[in-house]
Write a protein that holds these residues in place. Structure first.
Motif, PDB file in Angstrom:
ATOM      1  N   LEU A  31      60.663  22.645   9.176  1.00 54.96           N
ATOM      2  CA  LEU A  31      60.758  22.312   9.025  1.00 54.96           C
ATOM      3  C   LEU A  31      61.261  22.765   7.289  1.00 54.96           C
ATOM      4  O   LEU A  31      60.170  24.183   6.757  1.00 54.96           O
ATOM      5  CB  LEU A  31      60.032  20.827   7.921  1.00 54.96           C
ATOM      6  N   ARG A  32      62.244  23.543   6.996  1.00 54.89           N
ATOM      7  CA  ARG A  32      62.707  24.080   5.651  1.00 54.89           C
ATOM      8  C   ARG A  32      63.128  23.380   4.487  1.00 54.89           C
ATOM      9  O   ARG A  32      63.465  22.196   4.868  1.00 54.89           O
ATOM     10  CB  ARG A  32      63.758  25.320   6.360  1.00 54.89           C
ATOM     11  N   PRO A  33      62.892  23.858   3.692  1.00 54.60           N
ATOM     12  CA  PRO A  33      63.589  23.260   2.421  1.00 54.60           C
ATOM     13  C   PRO A  33      65.092  22.991   2.030  1.00 54.60           C
ATOM     14  O   PRO A  33      65.536  23.630   3.459  1.00 54.60           O
ATOM     15  CB  PRO A  33      63.460  24.589   1.187  1.00 54.60           C
ATOM     16  N   GLY A  34      65.235  21.962   1.841  1.00 48.59           N
ATOM     17  CA  GLY A  34      66.551  21.506   2.259  1.00 48.59           C
ATOM     18  C   GLY A  34      66.937  20.529   3.404  1.00 48.59           C
ATOM     19  O   GLY A  34      68.592  20.263   3.300  1.00 48.59           O
ATOM     20  N   ASP A  35      66.073  21.176   4.297  1.00 49.91           N
ATOM     21  CA  ASP A  35      66.517  20.224   5.637  1.00 49.91           C
ATOM     22  C   ASP A  35      66.652  18.601   5.962  1.00 49.91           C
ATOM     23  O   ASP A  35      65.733  17.219   5.065  1.00 49.91           O
ATOM     24  CB  ASP A  35      65.388  20.704   6.995  1.00 49.91           C
ATOM     25  N   ASP A  36      67.210  17.970   6.486  1.00 46.73           N
ATOM     26  CA  ASP A  36      67.419  16.603   7.432  1.00 46.73           C
ATOM     27  C   ASP A  36      66.828  17.062   8.596  1.00 46.73           C
ATOM     28  O   ASP A  36      66.818  17.968   9.528  1.00 46.73           O
ATOM     29  CB  ASP A  36      68.744  16.284   6.674  1.00 46.73           C
ATOM     30  N   ALA A  37      66.983  15.455   8.741  1.00 46.71           N
ATOM     31  CA  ALA A  37      66.262  15.811  10.350  1.00 46.71           C
ATOM     32  C   ALA A  37      67.400  16.148  11.132  1.00 46.71           C
ATOM     33  O   ALA A  37      67.271  16.714  11.999  1.00 46.71           O
ATOM     34  CB  ALA A  37      66.298  13.733  10.711  1.00 46.71           C
ATOM     35  N   ALA A  64      59.578   9.998   6.869  1.00 47.29           N
ATOM     36  CA  ALA A  64      58.863  10.575   6.315  1.00 47.29           C
ATOM     37  C   ALA A  64      58.365  11.833   6.106  1.00 47.29           C
ATOM     38  O   ALA A  64      57.913  11.804   5.370  1.00 47.29           O
ATOM     39  CB  ALA A  64      57.126   9.877   7.540  1.00 47.29           C
ATOM     40  N   ALA A  65      58.042  12.593   7.419  1.00 46.86           N
ATOM     41  CA  ALA A  65      57.671  13.911   7.191  1.00 46.86           C
ATOM     42  C   ALA A  65      58.782  14.650   5.852  1.00 46.86           C
ATOM     43  O   ALA A  65      58.019  15.341   4.943  1.00 46.86           O
ATOM     44  CB  ALA A  65      57.217  14.787   8.286  1.00 46.86           C
ATOM     45  N   PRO A  93      56.649  15.948  -0.119  1.00 43.93           N
ATOM     46  CA  PRO A  93      56.616  16.854  -1.062  1.00 43.93           C
ATOM     47  C   PRO A  93      56.499  17.865   0.468  1.00 43.93           C
ATOM     48  O   PRO A  93      55.123  17.637   0.114  1.00 43.93           O
ATOM     49  CB  PRO A  93      56.375  16.719  -2.631  1.00 43.93           C
ATOM     50  N   PRO A  94      57.042  19.475   0.252  1.00 44.83           N
ATOM     51  CA  PRO A  94      56.160  20.169   1.258  1.00 44.83           C
ATOM     52  C   PRO A  94      55.029  21.072   0.743  1.00 44.83           C
ATOM     53  O   PRO A  94      54.076  20.636   1.532  1.00 44.83           O
ATOM     54  CB  PRO A  94      56.869  22.029   0.850  1.00 44.83           C
ATOM     55  N   ALA A  95      55.077  20.882  -0.646  1.00 39.50           N
ATOM     56  CA  ALA A  95      53.396  20.757  -1.100  1.00 39.50           C
ATOM     57  C   ALA A  95      52.522  20.278  -1.215  1.00 39.50           C
ATOM     58  O   ALA A  95      51.170  20.490  -0.139  1.00 39.50           O
ATOM     59  CB  ALA A  95      53.339  21.205  -3.154  1.00 39.50           C
ATOM     60  N   ARG A  96      52.882  18.614  -0.990  1.00 31.73           N
ATOM     61  CA  ARG A  96      51.595  17.862   0.213  1.00 31.73           C
ATOM     62  C   ARG A  96      51.579  17.601   1.450  1.00 31.73           C
ATOM     63  O   ARG A  96      50.736  17.501   1.807  1.00 31.73           O
ATOM     64  CB  ARG A  96      52.057  16.591  -0.354  1.00 31.73           C
ATOM     65  N   ARG A  97      52.764  17.775   2.409  1.00 32.93           N
ATOM     66  CA  ARG A  97      52.578  17.996   3.041  1.00 32.93           C
ATOM     67  C   ARG A  97      51.740  18.989   3.794  1.00 32.93           C
ATOM     68  O   ARG A  97      51.537  19.058   5.378  1.00 32.93           O
ATOM     69  CB  ARG A  97      53.781  17.121   4.039  1.00 32.93           C
ATOM     70  N   GLY A  98      52.159  19.973   3.803  1.00 35.77           N
ATOM     71  CA  GLY A  98      52.123  21.519   4.226  1.00 35.77           C
ATOM     72  C   GLY A  98      53.472  21.779   5.164  1.00 35.77           C
ATOM     73  O   GLY A  98      54.368  21.020   5.726  1.00 35.77           O
ATOM     74  N   PRO A  99      53.032  22.647   5.912  1.00 34.89           N
ATOM     75  CA  PRO A  99      53.621  23.132   7.697  1.00 34.89           C
ATOM     76  C   PRO A  99      54.338  21.846   8.274  1.00 34.89           C
ATOM     77  O   PRO A  99      53.301  21.648   8.770  1.00 34.89           O
ATOM     78  CB  PRO A  99      53.586  24.176   8.068  1.00 34.89           C
ATOM     79  N   VAL A 100      55.796  21.688   8.602  1.00 32.37           N
ATOM     80  CA  VAL A 100      55.803  21.263  10.192  1.00 32.37           C
ATOM     81  C   VAL A 100      56.699  21.666  10.530  1.00 32.37           C
ATOM     82  O   VAL A 100      57.228  21.773  10.352  1.00 32.37           O
ATOM     83  CB  VAL A 100      56.460  19.548   9.522  1.00 32.37           C
ATOM     84  N   SER A 101      56.251  21.438  12.193  1.00 32.03           N
ATOM     85  CA  SER A 101      57.781  22.417  13.384  1.00 32.03           C
ATOM     86  C   SER A 101      57.660  20.653  13.581  1.00 32.03           C
ATOM     87  O   SER A 101      56.916  19.561  14.630  1.00 32.03           O
ATOM     88  CB  SER A 101      56.443  23.362  14.296  1.00 32.03           C
ATOM     89  N   VAL A 102      58.665  20.899  14.568  1.00 26.83           N
ATOM     90  CA  VAL A 102      59.233  20.018  15.584  1.00 26.83           C
ATOM     91  C   VAL A 102      59.958  20.779  17.189  1.00 26.83           C
ATOM     92  O   VAL A 102      60.930  21.590  16.809  1.00 26.83           O
ATOM     93  CB  VAL A 102      60.533  19.543  15.009  1.00 26.83           C
TER      94      VAL A 102
END
Length: 222
Positions: free
Chosen positions: A191-197, A86-87, A91-100
């Motif tokens: 999470l970086r642009p173009g990342d998948d899980a 889901a993350a 879109p990054p502009a909506r979700r903000g930064p995400v770290s795993v």
């Protein structure tokens, strides 16, 4: 009902009060019956709505049970995968930064072999309780490995994970078993642009094993 009341009014105007009275009696009976029928309909609708709401609550409880790890109470791998997906779909502009973050308990097999699997289960539950206090999604990734998905940038994720590492290390494990000590190694990735899980998990896992190779009980952040 309206017709009966109007007819009663006509009888009054004609001076036939007996007929008017009878029409009003009929009107009252019709009105009472209508009110009773309406109350019954309202009650049936309310009951049906309650049944629907209860079914939804039951479905949600079963869904949550199916997505919880039975031993620790944390989210299971399926729910964590869905949360990460889901993350990634937002879109990054909506979700903000995400770290795993991936966390692995150090020498956990030795804990099981030395203190018993029952003690190992207690350790997993106590660690899960510590992780559940963190802001974000905490799940059991498998075995003695856990995952955290946090809506923060890498620096804040590192701060949070370092606090968790210290809390696990400092926990009163002697109260569980004499001589018991528990530590964890942690690797994080953002999470970086173009990342998948698989890509973001691979980077977090790489940092986790770097932490282990560096001596364990430490954090390697991206």
């Amino acid at each position: 009902m309206l017709a009966l009341r109007m007819i009663a009014g006509c009888h009054v105007e004609l001076g036939d009060f007996r007929a008017a009275y009878q029409e009003m009696v009929d009107f009252h009976e019709a009105w009472t019956l209508r009110r009773s029928e309406r109350s019954e309909v309202v009650a049936r609708v309310a009951h049906a709505q309650y049944a629907v709401d209860e079914a939804q609550r039951t479905t949600e409880r079963f869904r949550e049970m199916a997505e919880r790890d039975a031993l620790t109470g944390l989210w299971n791998r399926r729910r964590s995968d869905a949360r990460l997906a889901a993350a990634l779909d937002t879109p990054p502009a909506r979700r903000g930064p995400v770290s795993v973050a991936l966390l692995d308990l150090d020498h956990f097999k030795l804990i099981n072999d030395t203190f018993s699997h029952a003690v190992g289960d207690v350790v997993l539950r106590r660690v899960a309780a510590i992780l559940a206090e963190a802001d974000g999604h905490a799940g059991r990734h498998g075995g003695e490995e856990f995952i955290l998905i946090m809506n923060v940038a890498c620096a804040e994720a590192a701060r949070c994970c370092e606090a968790l590492r210290a809390a696990i290390h400092a926990y009163a494990w002697e109260s569980v078993a004499a001589g018991l000590s528990v530590t964890t190694s942690i690797g994080t990735a953002v999470l970086r642009p173009g990342d998948d899980a698989p890509a973001v998990l691979r980077r977090a896992d790489k940092n986790l094993y770097e932490a282990k190779r560096a001596g364990r009980n430490r954090l390697i952040a991206e």
